[in-house]
Scaffold this motif. Structure first.
Motif, PDB file in Angstrom:
ATOM      1  N   PRO A 244       0.823  -1.212   0.000  1.00  0.00           N
ATOM      2  CA  PRO A 244       0.000   0.000   0.000  1.00  0.00           C
ATOM      3  C   PRO A 244       0.857   1.263   0.000  1.00  0.00           C
ATOM      4  CG  PRO A 244      -0.808  -1.577   1.620  1.00  0.00           C
ATOM      5  CD  PRO A 244       0.522  -2.093   1.147  1.00  0.00           C
ATOM      6  N   GLY A 245       0.263   2.350  -0.460  1.00  0.00           N
ATOM      7  CA  GLY A 245       0.949   3.627  -0.478  1.00  0.00           C
ATOM      8  C   GLY A 245       0.930   4.304   0.878  1.00  0.00           C
ATOM      9  N   ALA A 246       1.281   5.580   0.869  1.00  0.00           N
ATOM     10  CA  ALA A 246       1.356   6.359   2.108  1.00  0.00           C
ATOM     11  C   ALA A 246      -0.025   6.539   2.718  1.00  0.00           C
ATOM     12  CB  ALA A 246       2.001   7.713   1.825  1.00  0.00           C
ATOM     13  N   VAL A 247      -0.048   6.952   3.974  1.00  0.00           N
ATOM     14  CA  VAL A 247      -1.302   7.204   4.680  1.00  0.00           C
ATOM     15  C   VAL A 247      -2.133   8.221   3.904  1.00  0.00           C
ATOM     16  CG1 VAL A 247      -2.324   8.118   6.797  1.00  0.00           C
ATOM     17  CG2 VAL A 247      -0.307   6.632   6.907  1.00  0.00           C
ATOM     18  N   SER A 248      -3.410   7.924   3.738  1.00  0.00           N
ATOM     19  CA  SER A 248      -4.297   8.780   2.956  1.00  0.00           C
ATOM     20  C   SER A 248      -4.799   9.961   3.780  1.00  0.00           C
ATOM     21  CB  SER A 248      -5.496   7.974   2.449  1.00  0.00           C
ATOM     22  OG  SER A 248      -6.457   8.820   1.856  1.00  0.00           O
ATOM     23  N   THR A 249      -4.938  11.088   3.100  1.00  0.00           N
ATOM     24  CA  THR A 249      -5.495  12.288   3.749  1.00  0.00           C
ATOM     25  C   THR A 249      -6.768  12.737   3.032  1.00  0.00           C
ATOM     26  OG1 THR A 249      -4.059  13.706   2.392  1.00  0.00           O
ATOM     27  CG2 THR A 249      -3.245  13.074   4.580  1.00  0.00           C
ATOM     28  N   LEU A 250      -7.499  11.781   2.445  1.00  0.00           N
ATOM     29  CA  LEU A 250      -8.763  12.127   1.799  1.00  0.00           C
ATOM     30  C   LEU A 250      -9.680  12.842   2.783  1.00  0.00           C
ATOM     31  CD1 LEU A 250      -9.984   9.116  -0.400  1.00  0.00           C
ATOM     32  CD2 LEU A 250      -9.276  11.383  -1.169  1.00  0.00           C
ATOM     33  N   ARG A 251     -10.400  13.855   2.277  1.00  0.00           N
ATOM     34  CA  ARG A 251     -11.320  14.633   3.105  1.00  0.00           C
ATOM     35  C   ARG A 251     -12.729  14.516   2.550  1.00  0.00           C
ATOM     36  NH1 ARG A 251      -8.010  19.984   2.025  1.00  0.00           N
ATOM     37  NH2 ARG A 251      -8.294  18.996  -0.024  1.00  0.00           N
ATOM     38  N   HIS A 321      -7.757   4.448  -1.176  1.00  0.00           N
ATOM     39  CA  HIS A 321      -6.780   5.404  -1.697  1.00  0.00           C
ATOM     40  C   HIS A 321      -5.369   4.848  -1.523  1.00  0.00           C
ATOM     41  CE1 HIS A 321      -4.973   9.737  -1.505  1.00  0.00           C
ATOM     42  NE2 HIS A 321      -4.772   9.165  -2.681  1.00  0.00           N
ATOM     43  N   ARG A 322      -5.073   4.299  -0.353  1.00  0.00           N
ATOM     44  CA  ARG A 322      -3.755   3.705  -0.123  1.00  0.00           C
ATOM     45  C   ARG A 322      -3.491   2.536  -1.068  1.00  0.00           C
ATOM     46  NH1 ARG A 322      -1.967   1.598   5.241  1.00  0.00           N
ATOM     47  NH2 ARG A 322       0.069   1.902   4.245  1.00  0.00           N
ATOM     48  N   LEU A 323      -4.552   1.817  -1.420  1.00  0.00           N
ATOM     49  CA  LEU A 323      -4.413   0.660  -2.319  1.00  0.00           C
ATOM     50  C   LEU A 323      -4.515   1.063  -3.786  1.00  0.00           C
ATOM     51  CD1 LEU A 323      -6.504  -1.978  -0.344  1.00  0.00           C
ATOM     52  CD2 LEU A 323      -4.025  -1.703  -0.406  1.00  0.00           C
ATOM     53  N   ARG A 324      -4.568   2.378  -4.054  1.00  0.00           N
ATOM     54  CA  ARG A 324      -4.542   2.928  -5.416  1.00  0.00           C
ATOM     55  C   ARG A 324      -5.768   2.549  -6.230  1.00  0.00           C
ATOM     56  NH1 ARG A 324       0.184   0.770  -3.855  1.00  0.00           N
ATOM     57  NH2 ARG A 324       1.949   2.175  -3.551  1.00  0.00           N
ATOM     58  N   ALA A 325      -6.893   2.349  -5.541  1.00  0.00           N
ATOM     59  CA  ALA A 325      -8.156   2.083  -6.227  1.00  0.00           C
ATOM     60  C   ALA A 325      -8.890   3.370  -6.558  1.00  0.00           C
ATOM     61  CB  ALA A 325      -9.044   1.187  -5.370  1.00  0.00           C
ATOM     62  N   ALA A 335      -1.422   6.300  -8.397  1.00  0.00           N
ATOM     63  CA  ALA A 335      -0.634   6.823  -7.287  1.00  0.00           C
ATOM     64  C   ALA A 335       0.786   6.321  -7.371  1.00  0.00           C
ATOM     65  CB  ALA A 335      -1.260   6.382  -5.955  1.00  0.00           C
ATOM     66  N   GLU A 336       1.731   7.176  -6.988  1.00  0.00           N
ATOM     67  CA  GLU A 336       3.137   6.807  -6.939  1.00  0.00           C
ATOM     68  C   GLU A 336       3.542   6.035  -8.191  1.00  0.00           C
ATOM     69  OE1 GLU A 336       4.178   4.981  -3.249  1.00  0.00           O
ATOM     70  OE2 GLU A 336       2.713   6.124  -2.159  1.00  0.00           O
ATOM     71  N   PRO A 337       3.502   6.687  -9.368  1.00  0.00           N
ATOM     72  CA  PRO A 337       3.749   5.939 -10.598  1.00  0.00           C
ATOM     73  C   PRO A 337       5.177   5.468 -10.744  1.00  0.00           C
ATOM     74  CG  PRO A 337       3.605   8.295 -11.030  1.00  0.00           C
ATOM     75  CD  PRO A 337       3.224   8.104  -9.614  1.00  0.00           C
ATOM     76  N   GLY A 338       6.100   6.005  -9.973  1.00  0.00           N
ATOM     77  CA  GLY A 338       7.479   5.590 -10.096  1.00  0.00           C
ATOM     78  C   GLY A 338       7.769   4.359  -9.248  1.00  0.00           C
ATOM     79  N   VAL A 339       8.954   4.297  -8.737  1.00  0.00           N
ATOM     80  CA  VAL A 339       9.402   3.123  -8.000  1.00  0.00           C
ATOM     81  C   VAL A 339       9.141   3.314  -6.523  1.00  0.00           C
ATOM     82  CG1 VAL A 339      11.450   1.800  -7.380  1.00  0.00           C
ATOM     83  CG2 VAL A 339      11.138   2.591  -9.711  1.00  0.00           C
ATOM     84  N   LEU A 340       8.645   2.262  -5.871  1.00  0.00           N
ATOM     85  CA  LEU A 340       8.393   2.303  -4.447  1.00  0.00           C
ATOM     86  C   LEU A 340       9.698   2.118  -3.685  1.00  0.00           C
ATOM     87  CD1 LEU A 340       5.228   0.027  -4.410  1.00  0.00           C
ATOM     88  CD2 LEU A 340       5.305   2.511  -4.503  1.00  0.00           C
ATOM     89  N   SER A 341       9.734   2.679  -2.495  1.00  0.00           N
ATOM     90  CA  SER A 341      10.950   2.589  -1.696  1.00  0.00           C
ATOM     91  C   SER A 341      11.044   1.264  -0.953  1.00  0.00           C
ATOM     92  CB  SER A 341      11.003   3.745  -0.686  1.00  0.00           C
ATOM     93  OG  SER A 341       9.867   3.697   0.184  1.00  0.00           O
ATOM     94  N   ALA A 342       9.949   0.547  -0.849  1.00  0.00           N
ATOM     95  CA  ALA A 342       9.966  -0.747  -0.175  1.00  0.00           C
ATOM     96  C   ALA A 342       9.065  -1.704  -0.922  1.00  0.00           C
ATOM     97  CB  ALA A 342       9.479  -0.602   1.286  1.00  0.00           C
TER      98      ALA A 342
END
Length: 343
Positions: A244-251, A321-325, A335-342
Motif C-alpha cells: 500500500p501507499g502512504a497514509v491517505s489524507t482524503l477529506r 486510496h492507499r491501495l490505489r483504487a 498513485a506513486e507511478p514511479g518506483v516504491l521505496s519498499a
C-alpha cells in the motif's frame, strides 16, 4: 546453447500483431508465437522496468543473480546497478562492451506499481479468454549482453512463458521431447510466447538486451477461500502485489476518480492484489465502478447517514486510496507511478 548443435533446429516464424482474442484461439497452449507490438500494447517502459530492478536489488539480493563466463559472480564484484549509474544507459556504459554477462532480477514488479499494473492489465486481457490461474505468476527482469543460459536444465518441463523484449533482441531455443528444436527470435517491442513443456534456453546478443519474462502457471487447485480467489483475480496472479501507499489524507470535501477495478467473489472484495475488510459496506464498494468520478461526501451518504457511518465510509475510502483504487480528481491517474521505496 550447445544442445542446438546436437538436434535439428527449426526457426519458428509465426509472426502476428498482438490480438489477445486471436492469440487465445489459435496459439494458447498449442504453439510458440512471436507477437509484434506487444510492448507498446501493454504500455511497458524500459526505464521504469530498470528502476524497478534497481529498487529490488537495493532491497534484497536474495532473488538477484549475475552470471558471466558461464558462472555465477558473487555479490560485491561491482555488477549491481547503483544510483550513481543514473539510468539504464549509464549502467550499460559502466559495464562496458567486453565479455558476456546477465543480470537476473526475480519478481521485480512489486517495486513499481505502475509497471505491475501495466503487466496485470495485459494478463487480465489474456485470462478473460483462457481462464484464470489458480497459482501465482512468476516474473523476471533480465539485462544482458552476449550471454546464453538454460532454464532448469535438470527439469525439462517448464511452465508456459511470455517474454517482452524491452531492448535489443532475444533468441529462445525450445526443445521438446523429440526433435526438432524450435528457435524463436524477437526484437525490441515484440512479445514471445511458448506453451508449457519445453526445455527453454535463451541467448542475449552482443548488443545489450532487456527482457521481462513471465512464468505462467497451468492448472492447480482452485482456492476454497473466497478472499484468496478475489485477491488473486484482482492481481491477475501477479503476487505478491505492490505494498500500500502512504497514509491517505482524503477529506469529505474531496472528489475522487475510481482508477482500479474492484473484484468481488462470494462476498469477498479485493483490489490490486489486496483484500478489503470483510465488513466493508457493499453499497459503497458496488458504487465504485472503474472510471467513475464522485464526491467523498456523496459516497458517505451511500453508506447511510450518521456520524458513525460517515466515519466508517471515510476510513474505507482512505484504505482504497492507499491501495490505489481511487485518486483525488486532479491527481495522477496512478498513485506513486514511479518506483516504491519498499517492496
Amino acid at each position: 546453447m550447445s544442445a542446438g548443435r546436437h538436434v535439428p533446429v527449426v526457426t519458428w516464424m509465426v509472426v502476428r500483431q498482438l490480438d489477445w482474442e486471436r492469440f487465445a484461439a489459435e496459439h494458447w497452449g498449442r504453439e510458440p508465437v512471436r507477437l509484434t507490438g506487444g510492448v507498446s500494447h501493454a504500455g511497458l517502459d524500459t526505464g521504469r522496468a530498470y528502476q524497478a530492478a534497481v529498487a529490488t536489488v537495493d532491497a534484497s539480493r536474495d532473488d538477484v543473480t549475475f552470471r558471466s563466463g558461464g558462472r555465477a559472480v558473487p555479490d560485491g564484484s561491482g555488477w549491481a546497478p547503483r544510483e550513481a549509474d543514473g539510468d539504464l544507459d549509464g549502467y550499460l556504459a559502466r559495464m562496458g562492451d567486453e565479455g558476456d554477462w546477465l543480470l537476473s532480477v526475480m519478481d521485480p514488479l512489486p517495486a513499481s506499481f505502475a509497471l505491475w499494473a501495466q503487466v496485470r492489465d495485459a494478463l487480465t486481457n489474456l485470462w478473460w479468454r483462457v481462464g484464470w490461474p489458480h497459482e501465482p505468476v512468476g516474473s523476471e527482469l533480465a539485462i544482458g549482453r552476449g550471454h546464453s543460459r538454460d532454464h532448469d536444465p535438470a527439469h525439462p518441463r517448464t511452465p508456459a512463458g511470455l517474454l517482452w523484449v524491452l531492448r535489443g533482441g532475444v533468441t529462445v531455443l525450445l526443445r521438446g521431447e523429440r526433435p526438432p528444436a524450435l528457435r524463436l527470435s524477437g526484437s525490441v517491442g515484440d512479445l514471445l510466447y511458448w506453451p508449457a513443456g519445453y526445455h527453454v534456453a535463451e541467448t542475449y546478443p552482443t548488443g545489450a538486451a532487456v527482457a521481462l519474462r513471465l512464468a505462467l502457471p497451468e492448472g492447480g487447485a482452485l482456492p476454497a477461500n473466497a478472499t484468496e480467489r478475489a485477491v488473486g483475480r484482482s492481481a491477475a496472479g501477479l503476487l505478491p502485489a505492490p505494498p500500500p501507499g502512504a497514509v491517505s489524507t482524503l477529506r469529505l470535501t474531496d472528489r475522487i476518480r475510481v482508477t482500479s477495478h474492484l473484484v468481488e467473489v462470494r462476498g469477498a472484495w479485493a483490489v490490486n492484489g489486496h483484500a478489503l475488510p470483510r465488513g466493508a459496506d457493499r453499497r459503497v464498494l458496488s458504487a465504485l465502478t472503474l472510471g467513475r468520478e464522485t464526491g467523498v461526501r456523496e459516497l458517505c451518504r451511500t453508506g447511510g447517514g450518521g456520524d458513525a457511518r460517515t466515519a466508517s465510509t471515510l476510513t474505507l475510502l482512505r484504505t482504497l486510496h492507499r491501495l490505489r483504487a481511487v485518486e483525488p480528481v486532479g491527481a495522477a491517474d496512478r498513485a506513486e507511478p514511479g518506483v516504491l521505496s519498499a517492496r
